[in-house]
Each structure stands twice: as structure tokens, then as C-alpha cells.
Scaffold this motif. Structure first.
Motif, PDB file in Angstrom:
ATOM      1  N   TYR A 369      -6.270  25.123 -13.045  1.00  0.00           N
ATOM      2  CA  TYR A 369      -4.904  25.591 -13.653  1.00  0.00           C
ATOM      3  C   TYR A 369      -4.354  24.451 -13.560  1.00  0.00           C
ATOM      4  O   TYR A 369      -4.120  23.406 -12.810  1.00  0.00           O
ATOM      5  CB  TYR A 369      -4.557  26.475 -12.703  1.00  0.00           C
ATOM      6  CG  TYR A 369      -5.325  28.048 -12.808  1.00  0.00           C
ATOM      7  CD1 TYR A 369      -5.151  28.876 -13.665  1.00  0.00           C
ATOM      8  CD2 TYR A 369      -6.450  28.080 -12.172  1.00  0.00           C
ATOM      9  CE1 TYR A 369      -5.776  30.308 -13.882  1.00  0.00           C
ATOM     10  CE2 TYR A 369      -7.344  29.231 -12.147  1.00  0.00           C
ATOM     11  CZ  TYR A 369      -6.788  30.329 -13.098  1.00  0.00           C
ATOM     12  OH  TYR A 369      -7.742  31.353 -13.128  1.00  0.00           O
ATOM     13  N   ARG A 375      -1.935  29.644 -11.658  1.00  0.00           N
ATOM     14  CA  ARG A 375      -3.183  30.432 -10.738  1.00  0.00           C
ATOM     15  C   ARG A 375      -2.566  31.694 -10.462  1.00  0.00           C
ATOM     16  O   ARG A 375      -3.329  32.565 -10.089  1.00  0.00           O
ATOM     17  CB  ARG A 375      -3.396  29.568  -9.609  1.00  0.00           C
ATOM     18  CG  ARG A 375      -4.395  30.230  -8.593  1.00  0.00           C
ATOM     19  CD  ARG A 375      -4.952  29.207  -7.440  1.00  0.00           C
ATOM     20  NE  ARG A 375      -3.862  29.018  -6.479  1.00  0.00           N
ATOM     21  CZ  ARG A 375      -3.996  29.455  -5.269  1.00  0.00           C
ATOM     22  NH1 ARG A 375      -4.751  30.300  -4.829  1.00  0.00           N
ATOM     23  NH2 ARG A 375      -2.968  29.235  -4.361  1.00  0.00           N
ATOM     24  N   ARG A 386      -5.680  29.219 -17.652  1.00  0.00           N
ATOM     25  CA  ARG A 386      -6.521  28.493 -17.467  1.00  0.00           C
ATOM     26  C   ARG A 386      -6.873  27.395 -18.180  1.00  0.00           C
ATOM     27  O   ARG A 386      -6.880  27.535 -19.417  1.00  0.00           O
ATOM     28  CB  ARG A 386      -7.857  29.201 -17.348  1.00  0.00           C
ATOM     29  CG  ARG A 386      -8.032  30.344 -16.302  1.00  0.00           C
ATOM     30  CD  ARG A 386      -9.154  31.159 -16.453  1.00  0.00           C
ATOM     31  NE  ARG A 386      -9.365  32.006 -15.154  1.00  0.00           N
ATOM     32  CZ  ARG A 386     -10.198  33.188 -15.217  1.00  0.00           C
ATOM     33  NH1 ARG A 386     -11.120  33.379 -16.319  1.00  0.00           N
ATOM     34  NH2 ARG A 386     -10.284  33.923 -14.386  1.00  0.00           N
TER      35      ARG A 386
END
Length: 495
Positions: A369, A375, A386
């Protein structure tokens, strides 16, 4: 003020922005430049400047010339110096990610009301970073060209997965024999699971610790409950133990402010004074994970936070004047942006945004991330930020569509509402927070808590710098010369 009304313009304007500060001063307008220079002027002076009516023999004219608000064609070429200043303020662009966060486990014994990550039970399985993924993440770490790297271990509670922490540190140290980088290790922890073995290892590798301390025992235990109801006592015991074994400055603490915290500014600061800390970070709640779900109980308007902050800062300045050194970390970072030709380097105050370009997070499940906040959006059902997995090369991760979207919305100088703001040279862009709060990485600045916070704090600091007496000025300047290691961390610790 003497004016001239001639068509023979002796000067030309350089790019500038201005803002009314709503102060009592006659010189209520703040002028700023792209290079971070600033000057306070009056309405009449701004009018004269913009209509080319300033006389060259006045102090104001000389100040404007020296600070690159104007230049004299054929006599004065400011552009090489301005380019050097801008390069200094943006020198972080020449380096890859310097902060690498390893989420080694989600297991934790706390049930913090403002926690922004999911928690797994102490004996749970499937929530730890695997050896295979950890090795790959170390490879990604050294693919960055940053000469100084910070390796930070987070969770959950990373000490519950200390063997993985040990492995990663040893791999990094071994690889660094060849790489020759400046490596700093930080473990972000409650300190409740310390052992002599852990401290021996930390001493060997000069590992530093970061923990949470929300204030006096009643407040800390309410914010950060444990089944045994002794979170504060264990945290303080851990702080003392680390200091005994590793030295006084080997542990830093951060506080997170809930609504109940805002009623106790002096008590929180007194706790840090009593425990001998040299810095305190007065952080508001962030809109991620469990904290967003408990917002009705924990959160508060940004205006209320700013009231608290100003009251707390006044108290901090007073105790500093009495000879007790305790700096507020965020003010220190903003002051560096205001008073020096260099960027603070702080991830949230970067433009282009620091997510991904300055920091990377290697999650326990092997996904990568661009920041800890990205995250944490997992807890809100969002996995679209992501970058990829730890098994993809760093150039591939940084060329991902997510990074392209973050950078497109992460240049403050090009954002609506920021591009013409007089404070943009000292602020940054945080597209992930805008996305979390408004569902859009650009967002609307009129409704941006990030904007309200930074504008409120910067305007207050400019007021203190202009209007305070010499003793307050000396305190503020002293905060530029000393800093705890936590001052340059990404604001991601929620454990």
C-alpha cells in the motif's frame, strides 16, 4: 507611504499569493511566494505593489526585492536563486520511498476505541507476515534509491511476532553490508510484551521504540482498554524499561485525541513533562477503520480541535519559557516549512503527495500500500488503493494505476482551492484522506478537514511569529533545532 504614478515601471511582479489573516494588525495581509518567502503588508501596500506604485528607495520595496516578490528587468535576475530555493524545498522528489512499514501481525491485546486496523486474537492464526513475503519486502526496500531508509514494524502488536521482526532486521543488516545505506529501525508498540531478549536485540541493532501515551492514567485507560485494565501502568513501565536499557531518547510517544481528550490539554501535557519527554504530538482522530465507526462517540468538529490545540500550544509555550523543553511535533514541522528553505520531509506535508513516493506499507498478507492510511481503508470495505504485492518489483509498484491516480490528485499547487492559497508552499496534499472523508481523492477544500486543520494551525503560527514577544519567538525557534525521531515518521501508528 510615498507613491509614484509613472508609466516607467522599475519593477515587475513575480508569482505571489496573498491572504487576509483576520488579525488586529494593520499589516493583515500575508504575501507568499512559490519558494516559501513571506511578508506581511497592509491593504494600501498591496494596492501600491499591484499598481506598480512603490518607490525603489523604500524599505518595503527592498524587502519585496530581496524576498523575490518583484524583480528589476535588466538589473536583477532572481531566477537562478529562486530555482535553487525551489529545488531545496522539493529535493525529496529525487529520492525513492524512504519509509518502509512492515505490518508483521494483526494480533493485539488492546481494544482501542479509535483503532483504525482490524484486530486478531492473541492466539489467532493467518494474521502474520510470512517469511516468504517478508524476504520479498526486504528486496523491495533496497530497490529504493533513498540513501537513508527507515524500517518500521507495525501491527497489531509487532512484538507478538518478534521472531519475524528479528529475521527482517538481520536480513536488512546483512544486505546493508553491501548497500551501505543509513538504516534506522523503529518498532511501534504498546511496550506490553517487552522481554530482556527483545531489549538485548534492540541494543545490538540500535532499534528505537515508538508507543502511544494518551495522557494520565484515567484518560489513557479509557482510550486504550485492555482486559486487565492496566494499559497505562504497563506502558509507563515499558517506557522506563526501554530507557534503562537503551537510553532516554530511545523511546518516543504519541497521543491520539478523542473527544474526552479535548477537555484535558494541560493534564496531557503535564503527563509528558512528568515522564521526561522532549516532544509531544497532538494528533486529531483520523477517518479510518474502527475510528470512523465510533465517530459518534469519539470524534469532534475540526473547529473544536483547533480550539484545543491553541490552548495546548499556549500552555506548552509557557512551560518552555519556564525552562522545561517540550516541543509540539506538528508545529515544529510547520515551522520548518515556514522558516527554513527546506521541506520538513513529513509525508503528509509533501506536494506531490508522499503516499507511495515517500512511504510504502508491506501488509501482513503480502499486499503493498502507498501509506498506512491506504491500508486502513480496508476496514471500511475499500481495497482499491493496493499497489500490488511484495513480489512485484518496485518500479512496477510505483507505476501502478493507483499511484497514477494519487499523483494526479496529489500536487497541491494544481488543486482547486489550493493553487491560489497563500499557504500552499507550507502545506501538502493528502488525496487518501480526501478519499476517505469525501469519496474523492481531490475533494472539495471548503469541506476538507485536512485543509481546515492546516490552515488554522499555519495562520495561528504566523500570528505567533509576528505578534509574540521575544521569549515566545525563542521557544518557537528552539523547536527547529531539536527533534525526536518520531517527528519524521509517517503518521500511521494506531496500535
Amino acid at each position: 507611504m510615498t507613491l509614484i504614478t509613472t508609466d516607467a515601471r522599475t519593477y515587475r511582479l513575480l508569482p505571489l499569493r496573498f491572504m487576509r489573516m483576520n488579525s488586529e494588525s494593520e499589516h493583515d495581509i500575508l504575501l507568499t511566494s512559490d519558494t516559501g518567502e513571506y511578508l506581511h503588508v497592509s491593504d494600501a501596500q498591496l494596492q501600491a505593489l499591484s499598481h506598480y506604485q512603490l518607490r525603489p528607495d523604500t524599505p518595503l520595496y527592498k524587502d519585496l526585492l530581496a524576498r523575490h516578490f518583484i524583480y528589476e528587468p535588466g538589473r536583477h535576475d532572481p531566477f537562478p536563486e529562486m530555482a535553487a530555493q525551489l529545488r531545496s524545498r522539493k529535493d525529496f522528489l529525487f529520492q525513492g520511498p524512504a519509509l518502509h512499514l512492515f505490518v508483521v501481525t494483526l494480533r493485539c491485546n488492546h481494544t482501542c476505541q479509535y483503532c483504525q486496523v482490524s484486530r486478531a486474537p492473541l492466539g489467532g492464526s493467518g494474521h502474520d507476515l510470512s517469511e516468504h513475503d517478508a524476504r520479498a519486502a526486504v528486496e523491495r526496500l533496497f530497490e529504493s534509491n533513498a540513501p537513508a531508509l527507515t524500517v518500521e514494524f507495525q501491527g497489531g502488536e509487532p512484538l507478538l511476532a518478534f521472531e519475524r521482526v528479528r529475521q527482517i532486521v538481520e536480513w536488512v543488516v546483512e544486505r546493508n553490508i553491501i548497500e551501505q545505506r543509513d538504516i534506522q529501525f523503529v518498532i511501534t508498540t504498546t511496550l506490553h510484551h517487552l522481554t530482556n531478549e527483545i531489549l538485548d536485540f534492540a541494543l545490538l541493532h540500535r532499534i528505537q521504540f515508538s508507543t502511544s501515551l494518551d495522557g494520565p492514567a484515567s484518560l489513557h485507560n479509557a482510550n486504550r482498554p485492555t482486559p486487565s485494565r492496566d494499559s497505562y501502568e504497563k506502558t509507563v513501565r515499558g517506557i522506563q524499561w526501554v530507557r534503562e536499557r537503551l537510553g532516554h531518547d530511545s523511546v518516543a510517544a504519541l497521543t491520539t485525541l478523542t473527544s474526552r481528550s479535548l477537555e484535558q490539554p494541560q493534564a496531557i501535557i503535564d503527563e509528558y513533562v512528568n515522564l521526561g519527554f522532549s516532544s509531544i504530538s497532538l494528533r486529531p482522530l483520523s477517518p479510518y477503520g474502527f475510528a470512523s465507526k465510533g465517530a459518534h462517540r469519539l470524534d469532534y468538529p475540526m473547529e473544536r480541535y483547533l480550539e484545543f490545540y491553541k490552548e495546548a500550544l499556549a500552555y506548552l509555550l509557557e512551560i518552555n519559557r519556564q525552562g522545561i523543553y517540550l516541543a509540539e511535533s506538528y508545529s515544529s514541522l510547520l515551522l520548518k516549512n515556514i522558516l527554513t528553505p527546506f521541506s520538513s520531509g513529513y509525508v503528509d506535508l509533501r506536494s506531490p503527495a508522499g503516499a507511495g513516493t515517500a512511504a510504502l506499507v508491506y501488509n501482513y498478507d503480502g499486499h503493498v500500500y502507498p501509506s498506512d492510511e491506504a491500508r486502513m481503508l480496508l476496514e471500511m470495505g475499500e481495497d482499491g488503493l493496493r499497489l500490488g504485492t511484495v513480489h512485484q518489483p518496485l518500479p512496477e509498484l510505483l507505476a501502478s494505476p493507483v499511484m497514477a491516480a494519487l499523483l494526479a490528485s496529489g500536487v497541491a499547487e494544481a488543486l482547486p482551492g489550493c493553487s491560489d492559497c497563500a499557504l500552499v508552499a507550507y502545506c501538502g496534499a493528502d488525496p487518501i484522506e480526501q478519499y476517505a472523508r469525501q469519496g474523492d481523492p481531490i475533494g472539495h477544500r471548503a469541506f476538507s478537514s485536512f485543509c481546515k486543520k492546516n490552515m488554522g494551525l499555519l495562520k495561528h503560527l504566523f500570528g505567533l511569529l509576528r505578534e509574540s514577544d521575544d521569549s515566545i519567538q525563542r521557544v518557537l525557534l528552539s523547536w527547529l533545532n531539536r527533534r525526536a525521531f518520531s517527528d519524521v515518521r509517517v503518521p500511521g501508528y494506531r496500535g
